[in-house]
Design an enzyme around this catalytic site. Structure first.
Site, PDB file in Angstrom:
ATOM      1  CD  GLN A  67      -2.500   1.165   2.760  1.00  0.00           C
ATOM      2  OE1 GLN A  67      -1.875   1.501   3.754  1.00  0.00           O
ATOM      3  NE2 GLN A  67      -3.773   0.811   2.821  1.00  0.00           N
ATOM      4  N   GLY A  68       0.900   1.949  -1.117  1.00  0.00           N
ATOM      5  CA  GLY A  68       1.769   3.124  -1.235  1.00  0.00           C
ATOM      6  C   GLY A  68       1.010   4.415  -1.020  1.00  0.00           C
ATOM      7  CB  SER A 123       2.785   6.830   4.508  1.00  0.00           C
ATOM      8  OG  SER A 123       1.655   6.381   5.196  1.00  0.00           O
ATOM      9  CB  SER A 169       3.846  -3.103   5.373  1.00  0.00           C
ATOM     10  OG  SER A 169       3.742  -2.221   6.457  1.00  0.00           O
ATOM     11  CD  GLU A 218      -6.393  -0.637   5.897  1.00  0.00           C
ATOM     12  OE1 GLU A 218      -6.257   0.600   5.896  1.00  0.00           O
ATOM     13  OE2 GLU A 218      -5.446  -1.425   5.901  1.00  0.00           O
TER      14      GLU A 218
HETATM   15  C1  LIG Z   1       3.942  -0.840  11.271  1.00  0.00           C
HETATM   16  C2  LIG Z   1       3.526   0.205  10.298  1.00  0.00           C
HETATM   17  C3  LIG Z   1       3.154  -0.168   9.033  1.00  0.00           C
HETATM   18  C4  LIG Z   1       2.765   0.799   8.103  1.00  0.00           C
HETATM   19  N1  LIG Z   1       2.462   0.390   6.834  1.00  0.00           N
HETATM   20  C5  LIG Z   1       2.134   1.316   5.919  1.00  0.00           C
HETATM   21  C6  LIG Z   1       1.894   0.921   4.553  1.00  0.00           C
HETATM   22  O1  LIG Z   1       1.977  -0.259   4.224  1.00  0.00           O
HETATM   23  N2  LIG Z   1       1.581   1.863   3.656  1.00  0.00           N
HETATM   24  C7  LIG Z   1       1.493   3.189   4.006  1.00  0.00           C
HETATM   25  O2  LIG Z   1       1.169   3.997   3.148  1.00  0.00           O
HETATM   26  N3  LIG Z   1       1.715   3.610   5.279  1.00  0.00           N
HETATM   27  C8  LIG Z   1       2.057   2.696   6.233  1.00  0.00           C
HETATM   28  N4  LIG Z   1       2.306   3.112   7.526  1.00  0.00           N
HETATM   29  C9  LIG Z   1       2.286   4.522   7.839  1.00  0.00           C
HETATM   30  C10 LIG Z   1       1.115   4.964   8.717  1.00  0.00           C
HETATM   31  O3  LIG Z   1      -0.065   5.056   7.962  1.00  0.00           O
HETATM   32  C11 LIG Z   1       1.522   6.300   9.335  1.00  0.00           C
HETATM   33  O4  LIG Z   1       2.590   6.021  10.221  1.00  0.00           O
HETATM   34  C12 LIG Z   1       0.395   6.975  10.086  1.00  0.00           C
HETATM   35  O5  LIG Z   1      -0.601   7.406   9.201  1.00  0.00           O
HETATM   36  C13 LIG Z   1       0.920   8.182  10.884  1.00  0.00           C
HETATM   37  O6  LIG Z   1       1.721   9.017  10.107  1.00  0.00           O
HETATM   38  P1  LIG Z   1       3.195   9.426  10.615  1.00  0.00           P
HETATM   39  O7  LIG Z   1       3.897   8.206  11.035  1.00  0.00           O
HETATM   40  O8  LIG Z   1       3.822  10.255   9.561  1.00  0.00           O
HETATM   41  O9  LIG Z   1       2.964  10.297  11.908  1.00  0.00           O
HETATM   42  P2  LIG Z   1       2.626  11.865  11.960  1.00  0.00           P
HETATM   43  O10 LIG Z   1       1.495  12.169  11.062  1.00  0.00           O
HETATM   44  O11 LIG Z   1       3.888  12.622  11.809  1.00  0.00           O
HETATM   45  O12 LIG Z   1       2.119  11.981  13.443  1.00  0.00           O
HETATM   46  C14 LIG Z   1       2.985  11.719  14.582  1.00  0.00           C
HETATM   47  C15 LIG Z   1       2.119  11.758  15.818  1.00  0.00           C
HETATM   48  O13 LIG Z   1       1.562  13.058  15.961  1.00  0.00           O
HETATM   49  C16 LIG Z   1       0.268  12.979  16.519  1.00  0.00           C
HETATM   50  N5  LIG Z   1      -0.709  13.587  15.588  1.00  0.00           N
HETATM   51  C17 LIG Z   1      -0.735  13.565  14.245  1.00  0.00           C
HETATM   52  N6  LIG Z   1      -1.795  14.219  13.749  1.00  0.00           N
HETATM   53  C18 LIG Z   1      -2.465  14.707  14.811  1.00  0.00           C
HETATM   54  C19 LIG Z   1      -3.654  15.468  14.946  1.00  0.00           C
HETATM   55  N7  LIG Z   1      -4.389  15.867  13.894  1.00  0.00           N
HETATM   56  N8  LIG Z   1      -4.049  15.787  16.200  1.00  0.00           N
HETATM   57  C20 LIG Z   1      -3.304  15.368  17.285  1.00  0.00           C
HETATM   58  N9  LIG Z   1      -2.212  14.647  17.201  1.00  0.00           N
HETATM   59  C21 LIG Z   1      -1.779  14.318  15.984  1.00  0.00           C
HETATM   60  C22 LIG Z   1      -0.032  11.489  16.703  1.00  0.00           C
HETATM   61  O14 LIG Z   1       0.273  11.121  18.030  1.00  0.00           O
HETATM   62  C23 LIG Z   1       0.909  10.829  15.751  1.00  0.00           C
HETATM   63  O15 LIG Z   1       1.227   9.496  16.136  1.00  0.00           O
HETATM   64  C24 LIG Z   1       2.716   2.161   8.465  1.00  0.00           C
HETATM   65  C25 LIG Z   1       3.076   2.526   9.756  1.00  0.00           C
HETATM   66  C26 LIG Z   1       3.478   1.581  10.672  1.00  0.00           C
HETATM   67  C27 LIG Z   1       3.870   2.016  12.044  1.00  0.00           C
END
Ligand SMILES: Cc1cc2nc3c(=O)[nH]c(=O)nc-3n(C[C@H](O)[C@H](O)[C@H](O)COP(=O)(O)OP(=O)(O)OC[C@H]3O[C@@H](n4cnc5c(N)ncnc54)[C@H](O)[C@@H]3O)c2cc1C
Lengths: 319, 387
Positions: B130-131, B133, B165, B248
């Site tokens: 899934q592309g 992020s 992933s 999901e």
């Molecule tokens: C194990 C794993 C597998 C994944 N697999 C995939 C995949 O296959 N494909 C893919 O596309 N993505 C994948 N992801 C990405 C996942 O969708 C993102 O990590 C998630 O959407 C959060 O984005 P970020 O990590 O950039 O955190 P950020 O958006 O930078 O946020 C960091 C933290 O800030 C806080 N925050 C963010 N927004 C808000 C808000 N509006 N209000 C208050 N607090 C906030 C939250 O605590 C958050 O955890 C995966 C992530 C993990 C950990």
């Protein structure tokens, strides 16, 4: 699968809510505190609706109706042991679950015939002592003098014990519903920094977390009721699980409710302060959070929480 | 009176549960912790297991009959999610294809796309990634920058995805890219079905505490994709992705593995269980209640969903409860494992399971959308006038 009460039970709960509003609503508890005899108004209003004719022990539909009634009564912090009366055995006006070492309940001064049951299913008569302090500080809790307890045996009495555990949790659930509803209204109305408190994310998060707790109690309360209605052998464990979760949730919900109401939440003019005070007997009697968990742990033994979804350990341990 | 509460899932679901448990017991080796390890044998287990399920019509039983499925009820689908997750997802990454890639292609795909993609997904032969992020687009997905520009009958895509992933093992990527700049950032996005073998794609694994394969970077440098590989309408990608996220919504049945691990501990320990500190056993009991709470909140969402009454608030409440549960359970389990005499092969296997659970659970409140975003959604439902 049906995760909702029957429409009839739900509607009956609504009727009770409306009738109690007409009988005084939030003022009921305030008036009763000033004049304990006013509690008879509640009993009379519920009698008019046929609440005391419900037979929650005999019929699953009436059990659901009884639960809906208890919940509605919680919404108004009704100063009357409705759940306890609905749980009554044939030979008494009401039933309370007690800790044998220190039997007490919020049943002071009603002139009713009470029965008490212990967690292990022994039952006997219970006579409320004369109240020694005003309801302002006791919320109508008083000590009970227990007569001789029979040896009913946990097996036979499991459904009764579970009922006596679960129905008051429905009252507490009604209190959580209302405390959260009042808090939501308050943070939408109250303006600070030029906008409603509800616009602040810190406030939103507290409300969201409180709702997760409340919604969790709601599903567990429904499950425990179903477990009782269908005579599941683990009904007591299910009811203890409900009670444990409900009193933990009450800590969160009431803390959030008080916090977000600010100073206004402590005033007699604000209903949250009444809900908060009158929730305490439900949260501490017959067992508080620690003692409830201890009893739950004992009830679970090494089995865990069995249910109809297949014993998880039957997957073959670690495989 | 009309019928009231009923928490039974019905005989079909129960039979299915038994069938799945028997298959797991037979086909999945002891100590299996999922397909995503450095040991190729684990991947082979998942591939073989998918084949076994597919043969019996169990892999895509949620699909409509016209696509080779069984039109299974939501409760049977829940049973599959629970039993598979409890057993460390022996379907491997293929579960994504079955759960949401396939159904999304059914909904938006052309006849050619359906013919090309659905059969291999239904046979469990293909892995999708899934592309979505990107480095600058996490919770705020609509800010993504990977761009596709039209070039004759093709599109040329450049940019970078991250956290993708299973990208190292995937044959296809379900990719969201920007195809035009519009007034609203949610507009001008398009979904592409991209073969991972196309020139210009480079995958770099990211070493992490979660273990291999969970996190990768995917670089796209002028990758040529046929126009026939656009899923749905050009510019309609946001809507398609919202549907994916709705598939999901209930997500993985984390509570099922939690419950199994919690119940395994005293079963393994026997008498020694009673020698653990009373307070620890109390926490164990409390967290089992939280497992049930999460399970019942999931069932509530499913029941509401099947009546078309579910709100974003209902599913957010469940997601908050279940992702926190995963972490709370991990804390209790690691404490039990540290305090308990768990010897022998079974004890070692259990320790490994708990260790794996603890590490992976740290991500539960971040992956598939951060918990705080769920809290925002729930608050929006509860405090509509403020948002
Ligand atoms: C194990 C794993 C597998 C994944 N697999 C995939 C995949 O296959 N494909 C893919 O596309 N993505 C994948 N992801 C990405 C996942 O969708 C993102 O990590 C998630 O959407 C959060 O984005 P970020 O990590 O950039 O955190 P950020 O958006 O930078 O946020 C960091 C933290 O800030 C806080 N925050 C963010 N927004 C808000 C808000 N509006 N209000 C208050 N607090 C906030 C939250 O605590 C958050 O955890 C995966 C992530 C993990 C950990």
């Amino acid at each position: 699968m049906n995760t909702d009460l029957s429409p009839e039970a739900t509607e009956f709960g609504r009727e009770v809510l409306r009738a109690l509003e007409a009988a005084g609503g939030d003022a009921l508890v305030q008036q009763a505190e000033a004049d304990p005899d006013r509690r008879q108004t509640v009993a009379a209003a519920l009698a008019d609706l046929g609440v005391w004719e419900l037979d929650p022990r005999g019929d699953g539909d009436e059990l659901e109706a009884a639960a809906a009634v208890a919940r509605s009564c919680g919404s108004w912090a009704v100063p009357y042991p409705v759940a306890e009366r609905l749980a009554r055995p044939p030979d008494a006006d009401g039933l309370v679950l007690v800790d044998e070492a220190r039997p007490q309940a919020a049943v002071a001064g009603l002139g009713l015939r009470w029965a008490a049951v212990t967690l292990d299913g022994r039952r006997g008569p219970a006579v409320p002592r004369e109240a020694t302090a005003p309801p302002r500080t006791t919320a109508f809790v008083t000590g009970l003098d227990l007569g001789p307890l029979d040896d009913g045996g946990a097996g036979d009495r499991a459904g009764e014990v579970a009922l006596a555990l679960a129905l008051p949790c429905w009252t507490l659930l009604g209190m959580l519903d209302r405390a959260l509803a009042l808090t939501r209204e308050h943070v939408l109305r109250r303006t600070q920094f030029g906008r409603p408190l509800a616009a602040l994310q810190g406030v939103q998060f507290q409300v969201a977390d409180a709702e997760v707790e409340r919604a969790g109690v709601e599903v567990l309360a429904r499950y425990a009721l179903w477990s009782i209605a269908t005579g599941r052998p683990e009904a007591v464990a299910d009811a203890l699980a409900l009670r444990s979760a409900a009193i933990d949730a009450a800590d969160v919900v009431f803390r959030v409710a008080h916090q977000l109401h600010g100073a206004s939440g402590f005033c007699d003019e604000t209903q949250v302060s009444w809900l908060s005070r009158y929730s305490l007997p439900l949260r501490r009697l017959p067992f508080g959070p620690t003692a409830t968990r201890e009893r739950l742990t004992r009830a679970l033994g090494r089995r865990g929480l069995p249910g109809p979804y297949g014993a998880a350990a039957a997957l073959g341990g670690v495989r | 009176m009309a019928s009231g509460l009923d928490f039974e899932m019905g005989p079909a679901a129960t039979t299915l549960r038994e069938e799945l448990r028997a298959l797991v017991a037979e086909e999945v080796p002891a100590g299996y912790l999922g397909a995503f390890t450095d040991d190729p044998a684990d991947l082979a287990v998942a591939q073989r297991f998918c084949g076994v399920l597919a043969e019996r019509g169990l892999l895509c039983l949620a699909w409509p009959a016209e696509y080779g499925g069984r039109d299974a009820s939501v409760w049977e689908q829940a049973v599959v999610r629970e039993e598979m997750w409890a057993a460390h997802e022996p379907r491997g990454a293929q579960y994504m294809g079955v759960n949401w890639v396939g159904p999304t292609i059914m909904r938006h795909g052309t006849p050619e796309q359906k013919a090309q993609h659905l059969p291999p997904i239904a046979r469990g032969e293909v892995i999708w990634c899934q592309g979505f992020s990107e480095p600058e687009a996490g919770s705020d997905l609509a800010s993504l920058r990977t761009a596709a520009r039209p070039d004759g009958d093709t599109w040329r895509i450049s940019g970078q995805k991250v956290w993708t992933s299973y990208a190292t093992m995937a044959q296809w990527c379900f990719l969201l890219a920007r195809t035009s700049r519009e007034e609203r950032r949610q507009q001008g996005l398009t979904v592409f079905l991209v073969p991972m073998t196309n020139p210009g794609i480079e995958v770099r694994p990211i070493r992490s505490m979660l273990g291999p394969h969970h996190l990768n970077e995917v670089f796209l440098d002028d990758v040529v994709v046929d126009a026939a590989n656009v899923l749905g309408a050009v510019g309609d990608g946001w809507r398609v992705v919202q549907e994916v996220l709705a598939f999901e919504r209930v997500g993985i049945a984390r509570y099922a593995r939690c419950e199994r691990l919690l119940e395994t501990a005293p079963a393994l320990l026997g008498q020694a269980w009673e020698e653990l500190a009373g307070e620890l056993r109390g926490r164990w009991a409390r967290i089992l209640v939280q497992c049930r709470r999460a399970r019942l909140l999931a069932y509530r969402v499913l029941a509401l969903q099947s009546e078309g009454r579910v709100t974003p608030g209902d599913s957010a409440a469940y997601r908050i409860a279940v992702t926190r549960l995963d972490q709370d359970v991990a804390e209790v389990l690691t404490e039990i494992v540290a305090a308990a005499p768990l010897d022998g092969a079974e004890g070692e296997e259990f320790r490994a399971e708990v260790e794996d659970h603890w590490r992976y659970s740290q991500a539960s409140t971040v992956s598939s959308g951060a918990i705080d975003v769920q809290r925002v959604l729930l608050a929006r439902a509860l405090l509509p006038a403020a948002s």
